[in-house]
Scaffold this motif. Sequence first.
Motif, PDB file in Angstrom:
ATOM      1  N   SER A  99      42.520  35.485  39.086  1.00 55.10           N
ATOM      2  CA  SER A  99      41.171  35.096  39.517  1.00 55.10           C
ATOM      3  C   SER A  99      40.774  33.811  38.791  1.00 55.10           C
ATOM      4  CB  SER A  99      40.165  36.213  39.244  1.00 55.10           C
ATOM      5  OG  SER A  99      40.363  36.797  37.977  1.00 55.10           O
ATOM      6  N   LYS A 100      41.259  33.651  37.564  1.00 56.09           N
ATOM      7  CA  LYS A 100      41.046  32.424  36.788  1.00 56.09           C
ATOM      8  C   LYS A 100      42.180  32.321  35.781  1.00 56.09           C
ATOM      9  CE  LYS A 100      38.347  32.117  32.874  1.00 56.09           C
ATOM     10  NZ  LYS A 100      37.403  31.585  31.868  1.00 56.09           N
ATOM     11  N   PHE A 105      39.677  27.440  36.408  1.00 59.45           N
ATOM     12  CA  PHE A 105      39.292  27.282  37.811  1.00 59.45           C
ATOM     13  C   PHE A 105      39.216  28.635  38.506  1.00 59.45           C
ATOM     14  CE2 PHE A 105      39.956  26.229  42.304  1.00 59.45           C
ATOM     15  CZ  PHE A 105      39.012  25.207  42.456  1.00 59.45           C
ATOM     16  N   ALA A 106      38.048  28.966  39.041  1.00 64.41           N
ATOM     17  CA  ALA A 106      37.865  30.262  39.703  1.00 64.41           C
ATOM     18  C   ALA A 106      38.433  30.192  41.116  1.00 64.41           C
ATOM     19  CB  ALA A 106      36.392  30.642  39.738  1.00 64.41           C
ATOM     20  N   THR A 110      32.564  32.284  42.861  1.00 62.35           N
ATOM     21  CA  THR A 110      31.673  32.603  41.746  1.00 62.35           C
ATOM     22  C   THR A 110      30.386  31.784  41.868  1.00 62.35           C
ATOM     23  OG1 THR A 110      31.429  32.617  39.344  1.00 62.35           O
ATOM     24  CG2 THR A 110      32.788  30.863  40.259  1.00 62.35           C
ATOM     25  N   ASP A 114      30.236  25.563  39.610  1.00 66.58           N
ATOM     26  CA  ASP A 114      30.879  25.111  40.849  1.00 66.58           C
ATOM     27  C   ASP A 114      32.378  24.857  40.659  1.00 66.58           C
ATOM     28  OD1 ASP A 114      31.023  22.763  39.430  1.00 66.58           O
ATOM     29  OD2 ASP A 114      30.094  21.514  40.994  1.00 66.58           O
ATOM     30  N   TRP A 115      32.914  25.208  39.483  1.00 67.39           N
ATOM     31  CA  TRP A 115      34.350  25.015  39.212  1.00 67.39           C
ATOM     32  C   TRP A 115      35.117  26.164  39.873  1.00 67.39           C
ATOM     33  CZ3 TRP A 115      37.621  21.461  38.601  1.00 67.39           C
ATOM     34  CH2 TRP A 115      38.813  21.584  37.893  1.00 67.39           C
ATOM     35  N   ASN A 116      35.110  26.116  41.212  1.00 64.88           N
ATOM     36  CA  ASN A 116      35.716  27.210  41.972  1.00 64.88           C
ATOM     37  C   ASN A 116      36.182  26.720  43.332  1.00 64.88           C
ATOM     38  OD1 ASN A 116      33.775  28.000  44.289  1.00 64.88           O
ATOM     39  ND2 ASN A 116      32.406  27.785  42.540  1.00 64.88           N
ATOM     40  N   ASP A 126      37.187  31.934  50.252  1.00 63.43           N
ATOM     41  CA  ASP A 126      37.477  32.771  49.092  1.00 63.43           C
ATOM     42  C   ASP A 126      38.739  33.601  49.362  1.00 63.43           C
ATOM     43  OD1 ASP A 126      37.623  34.750  47.171  1.00 63.43           O
ATOM     44  OD2 ASP A 126      35.466  35.152  47.143  1.00 63.43           O
ATOM     45  N   HIS A 146      42.526  37.718  34.539  1.00 66.46           N
ATOM     46  CA  HIS A 146      41.431  36.821  34.181  1.00 66.46           C
ATOM     47  C   HIS A 146      41.691  36.239  32.793  1.00 66.46           C
ATOM     48  CE1 HIS A 146      37.645  35.385  35.846  1.00 66.46           C
ATOM     49  NE2 HIS A 146      37.151  35.370  34.627  1.00 66.46           N
ATOM     50  N   GLN A 184      31.220  36.411  35.494  1.00 71.59           N
ATOM     51  CA  GLN A 184      32.281  36.301  36.511  1.00 71.59           C
ATOM     52  C   GLN A 184      32.939  37.663  36.739  1.00 71.59           C
ATOM     53  OE1 GLN A 184      35.086  33.149  35.535  1.00 71.59           O
ATOM     54  NE2 GLN A 184      33.905  31.734  36.811  1.00 71.59           N
TER      55      GLN A 184
END
Length: 428
Positions: A99-100, A105-106, A110, A114-116, A126, A146, A184
């Motif tokens: 997931s990270k 980076f997600a 999330t 906004d780092w996704n 998603d 994670h 998260q």
Amino acid sequence: MKRLTLVLAACVASAQQHYTPAPENLKSREWFQDNKFGLFIHWGVYSVLGKGEWVMNNDNMTVAEYEKLPPRFNPTEFNAAEWVAMAKDAGMKYITITSKHHDGFAMFATRQSDWNIVDRTPYRQDPLKMLADECHRQGIKLFFYHSQLDWHNPDYYPLGRTGHASGRPPGGDFNKYLDYMDNQLRELLTNYGEIAGIWFDGMWDKPDANWRLDRTYGLIHSLQPAAMVGSNHHLKPFEGEDFQMFEKDLPGKNTTGFSDKSEVGALPLETCDTINNSWGYNSSDHKYKSTKELIQYVVKAAGNNANFLLNIGPMPSGKVQPEFVARLHEMGEWMRKNGESIYGTRGGPVTPRPWGVTTQNKDKIFLHVLDWKDKVLALPKLPGVRGATLLGSGQPVQLRKEPNSTLILFPSEERDPIDTVIVFEKVK
Ligand code: H79
């Protein structure tokens, strides 16, 4: 007294206090041990560079440079149903996906930054939601990997042993970072249906920090009591954990050098490994393990009372490279024929030996002979068993009982180069 309280406070700060697993958690642990074989997936924006998931750290990339990757990541060929079907075809019963990772980076929607993948890539979808839905549909359990270590978040401060070229200014607030991570995790355990567990990694980056494990593990167990918590910290398990993993090693072994401070505990065990030498997609790594090696790994894991979590690093397109697909399919063919000696078993009565391992269920003992050079194989005496047959054909296997051992006589031309599985019925 005051000093004692302080010392105690420091100890418990890192572990969930007086953890009593819920009944549904204990059931998950049984399910986990019965099901033995999972698919590990390392997938993130790093796949664009094809140099593995550590590229940000290894190539001394700054956050600003690394932020140029998401606009180039558009996995339009990703198909969750295909990935899940591939895992099932391989005989795998669960998937553990990033997931990270350490780049922070997600790979999911999330709202914590906004780092996704939804906010930063042209893909805007998603994939974890699609995967979770598909896993539930096809009856596969889903864990999230994670990373506690984060090379991108400015509050991951002070820095640990890695991620020093990122160019983040000093002075972040580590507790704020942990709040971010917990938030998260709350999303992952709220928005994706039933989650089988969380696979943590990266605590080793700051072994002396207060990771507030009590709070994080407590949050997970309160949101989904059946979800299993494990952490790849290479230490003996902390209070609040539900399984223990070993990276690239069988439990108790330390060929990698990561596990020198680890100890095999009483929790369900898992070992993970790669098909080539990389976790994340690496376009120049062609050192693939053979299907035989991979099957023998799952067998050895089972004989060591552990699960095997086998990794793939999908390509930036969302496709899985053919070398991985082929090996997974061949493993599935073997599992379909020999699965009875793996699924639903625990480590057998004979400890792992140079020639192989044993597994058992309530009715049978399975002798897995992986490397059989001698004419006869001498086993320690197996009390409470009768006759031996070959798994599959049911062909009888000749035994000679000696005072302190049982000799197995089996023609060499009929031995299986991967695994000769001999079944002993337990006498009831
Ligand atoms: O996700 C995959 C890898 O990216 C991750 N774990 C698997 C499942 C992984 N991270 N690090 N490693 C594997 C190798 C570990 C190196 C370490 Fe060290 C040796 C950690 C602590 C000692 C190098 C030296 C990194 C910090 C100090």
